[in-house]
Design a protein around this motif. Structure first.
Motif, short mmCIF file in Angstrom:
data_model
loop_
_atom_site.label_atom_id
_atom_site.label_comp_id
_atom_site.label_asym_id
_atom_site.label_seq_id
_atom_site.Cartn_x
_atom_site.Cartn_y
_atom_site.Cartn_z
N THR A 15 53.79 27.83 33.11
CA THR A 15 53.97 28.58 31.87
C THR A 15 52.70 29.30 31.48
OG1 THR A 15 55.64 27.02 31.07
CG2 THR A 15 54.54 28.38 29.42
N ARG A 16 51.57 28.60 31.61
CA ARG A 16 50.28 29.21 31.26
C ARG A 16 49.95 30.37 32.20
NH1 ARG A 16 47.38 31.10 27.60
NH2 ARG A 16 45.15 30.73 27.64
N CYS A 17 50.24 30.22 33.47
CA CYS A 17 49.98 31.30 34.43
C CYS A 17 50.80 32.55 34.10
CB CYS A 17 50.29 30.84 35.85
SG CYS A 17 49.05 29.72 36.54
N ALA A 18 52.05 32.34 33.68
CA ALA A 18 52.89 33.46 33.29
C ALA A 18 52.31 34.19 32.08
CB ALA A 18 54.30 32.97 32.99
N GLU A 19 51.76 33.42 31.14
CA GLU A 19 51.12 34.01 29.96
C GLU A 19 49.90 34.84 30.37
OE1 GLU A 19 52.29 30.45 26.78
OE2 GLU A 19 50.26 30.59 27.62
N LEU A 20 49.11 34.29 31.30
CA LEU A 20 47.91 34.99 31.75
C LEU A 20 48.24 36.32 32.41
CD1 LEU A 20 45.86 32.02 33.28
CD2 LEU A 20 45.52 33.13 31.07
N LYS A 21 49.30 36.32 33.21
CA LYS A 21 49.70 37.55 33.89
C LYS A 21 50.10 38.63 32.89
CE LYS A 21 51.11 35.46 38.26
NZ LYS A 21 52.24 35.15 39.19
N LYS A 22 50.80 38.22 31.82
CA LYS A 22 51.19 39.17 30.78
C LYS A 22 49.96 39.75 30.08
CE LYS A 22 55.75 37.25 29.74
NZ LYS A 22 56.60 36.59 28.70
N GLU A 23 48.90 38.92 29.99
CA GLU A 23 47.67 39.37 29.34
C GLU A 23 46.75 40.13 30.29
OE1 GLU A 23 45.90 35.79 27.88
OE2 GLU A 23 47.63 35.26 26.65
N GLY A 24 47.16 40.22 31.56
CA GLY A 24 46.33 40.91 32.54
C GLY A 24 45.16 40.09 33.04
N ARG A 25 45.22 38.78 32.85
CA ARG A 25 44.15 37.89 33.31
C ARG A 25 44.51 37.30 34.67
NH1 ARG A 25 43.06 33.79 28.45
NH2 ARG A 25 41.53 33.01 29.96
N THR A 26 43.51 37.05 35.47
CA THR A 26 43.72 36.53 36.82
C THR A 26 43.01 35.20 37.00
OG1 THR A 26 41.79 37.75 37.63
CG2 THR A 26 43.94 38.83 37.82
N GLU A 27 43.49 34.43 37.97
CA GLU A 27 42.85 33.15 38.28
C GLU A 27 41.70 33.38 39.25
OE1 GLU A 27 45.96 30.73 39.93
OE2 GLU A 27 46.33 29.78 38.01
N PRO A 28 40.52 32.82 38.99
CA PRO A 28 39.44 32.87 39.97
C PRO A 28 39.85 32.12 41.24
CG PRO A 28 38.63 32.17 37.81
CD PRO A 28 40.13 32.13 37.75
N ASP A 29 39.28 32.49 42.35
CA ASP A 29 39.53 31.82 43.63
C ASP A 29 38.66 30.56 43.67
OD1 ASP A 29 39.53 30.94 46.28
OD2 ASP A 29 39.71 32.97 47.08
N ALA A 30 39.30 29.39 43.54
CA ALA A 30 38.56 28.13 43.48
C ALA A 30 37.74 27.89 44.74
CB ALA A 30 39.53 26.97 43.26
N LEU A 31 38.30 28.19 45.90
CA LEU A 31 37.58 27.96 47.16
C LEU A 31 36.37 28.87 47.27
CD1 LEU A 31 40.48 26.71 47.69
CD2 LEU A 31 40.01 27.12 50.12
N ALA A 32 36.52 30.11 46.80
CA ALA A 32 35.40 31.05 46.85
C ALA A 32 34.29 30.62 45.89
CB ALA A 32 35.88 32.46 46.52
N LEU A 33 34.68 30.13 44.71
CA LEU A 33 33.68 29.64 43.76
C LEU A 33 32.87 28.50 44.37
CD1 LEU A 33 35.61 29.55 40.36
CD2 LEU A 33 33.60 30.93 40.89
N ALA A 34 33.58 27.53 44.94
CA ALA A 34 32.89 26.38 45.53
C ALA A 34 31.98 26.82 46.68
CB ALA A 34 33.90 25.36 46.02
N GLU A 35 32.44 27.83 47.42
CA GLU A 35 31.62 28.33 48.53
C GLU A 35 30.33 28.94 48.03
OE1 GLU A 35 32.76 30.22 52.83
OE2 GLU A 35 33.67 31.16 51.06
N GLU A 36 30.39 29.61 46.87
CA GLU A 36 29.17 30.16 46.26
C GLU A 36 28.18 29.05 45.92
OE1 GLU A 36 30.11 32.48 42.86
OE2 GLU A 36 31.39 33.89 43.96
N TRP A 37 28.70 27.85 45.69
CA TRP A 37 27.86 26.70 45.34
C TRP A 37 27.50 25.86 46.56
CZ3 TRP A 37 31.89 25.11 41.10
CH2 TRP A 37 31.87 26.06 40.07
N GLY A 38 27.75 26.38 47.76
CA GLY A 38 27.35 25.68 48.98
C GLY A 38 28.37 24.71 49.54
#
Length: 234
Positions: free
Chosen positions: A112-135
């Motif tokens: 439900t929250r993801c559907a709300e975010l899409k309507k607002e034009g917000r996107t989910e960060p890539d969790a794997l890419a974030l962790a990769e930035e942290w080594g």
């Protein structure tokens, strides 16, 4: 500016028969863009406070409001997609971090929250890419939680919290306590950059609006905090 989060006269008493208070009439406000540091002596209730705000602990008195509404008005599952607690040490979970991430995305409140975010034009960060930035190498996401080091599991748990998106406020319980200074600095930079008021920020709408952050490191508090609340004085 109206507060993003309000804690009003929150009191939690021990259930050991003594009736003594762990938290007594705690009140605080958090506005968008803030990083509020929670400090205090060991045992003063820092983690307990965050769990109460996340509605993970039952308190006897007081209320917690997000944008002027209680958790019950949102519905507890929906509220927890908006006010998200990140523990210092993730519990020993079955399976792998990648399996946990996919399971969390499958919860109805999360959908439900993801559907709300899409309507607002917000996107989910890539969790794997974030962790990769942290080594954190991507292969670690397919390993059992119990095989990961404290620092690896801590960074992955935080990346999952950010990758799920939709949280207005993250409640961080010593999120870098198991990290070396270089890794801790990378995590701090990412978290601060996601806030609305950041001078050099991540794409708008991808991260939390504010952070409530427990740390025992005065240097870290000075680097990331906008102000400090000391529970020892309450």
């Amino acid at each position: 500016m109206a507060p993003l989060l309000e804690v009003r006269n929150l009191t939690l008493r021990r259930d050991d028969g003594s009736g003594s208070a762990i938290l007594s009439n705690i009140s605080l406000e958090v506005k968008e863009g803030e990083v509020v540091i929670i400090q205090g002596e060991s045992g003063c209730g820092k983690t307990t406070l965050l769990k109460c705000i996340a509605e993970l602990n039952v308190y006897q008195k007081g209320e917690v409001l997000l944008r002027g509404k209680s958790s019950r008005e949102y519905g507890i599952p929906n509220y927890r997609t908006r006010v998200q607690y990140v523990p210092q040490r993730p519990s020993l979970l079955p399976g792998t971090p990648l399996q946990f991430l996919e399971q969390a995305r499958g919860f109805s409140a999360r959908k439900t929250r993801c559907a709300e975010l899409k309507k607002e034009g917000r996107t989910e960060p890539d969790a794997l890419a974030l962790a990769e930035e942290w080594g954190v190498q991507r292969v670690l996401w397919t390993r059992e939680w119990g095989t990961l080091s404290g620092g690896e599991s801590q960074r992955i748990a935080l990346a999952i919290a950010l990758g799920l998106a939709g949280a207005d406020i993250l409640l961080l319980d010593e999120p870098t306590s198991a990290l070396d200074p270089e890794s801790a600095a990378a995590v701090e930079k990412t978290l601060v950059s996601m806030l609305p008021a950041a001078p050099i920020s991540a794409p708008k709408g991808t991260g939390p609006k504010a952070l409530l952050w427990i740390t025992h490191a005065p240097e870290q508090a000075q680097r990331v905090g906008t102000r400090t609340v000391d529970l020892t004085r309450h």
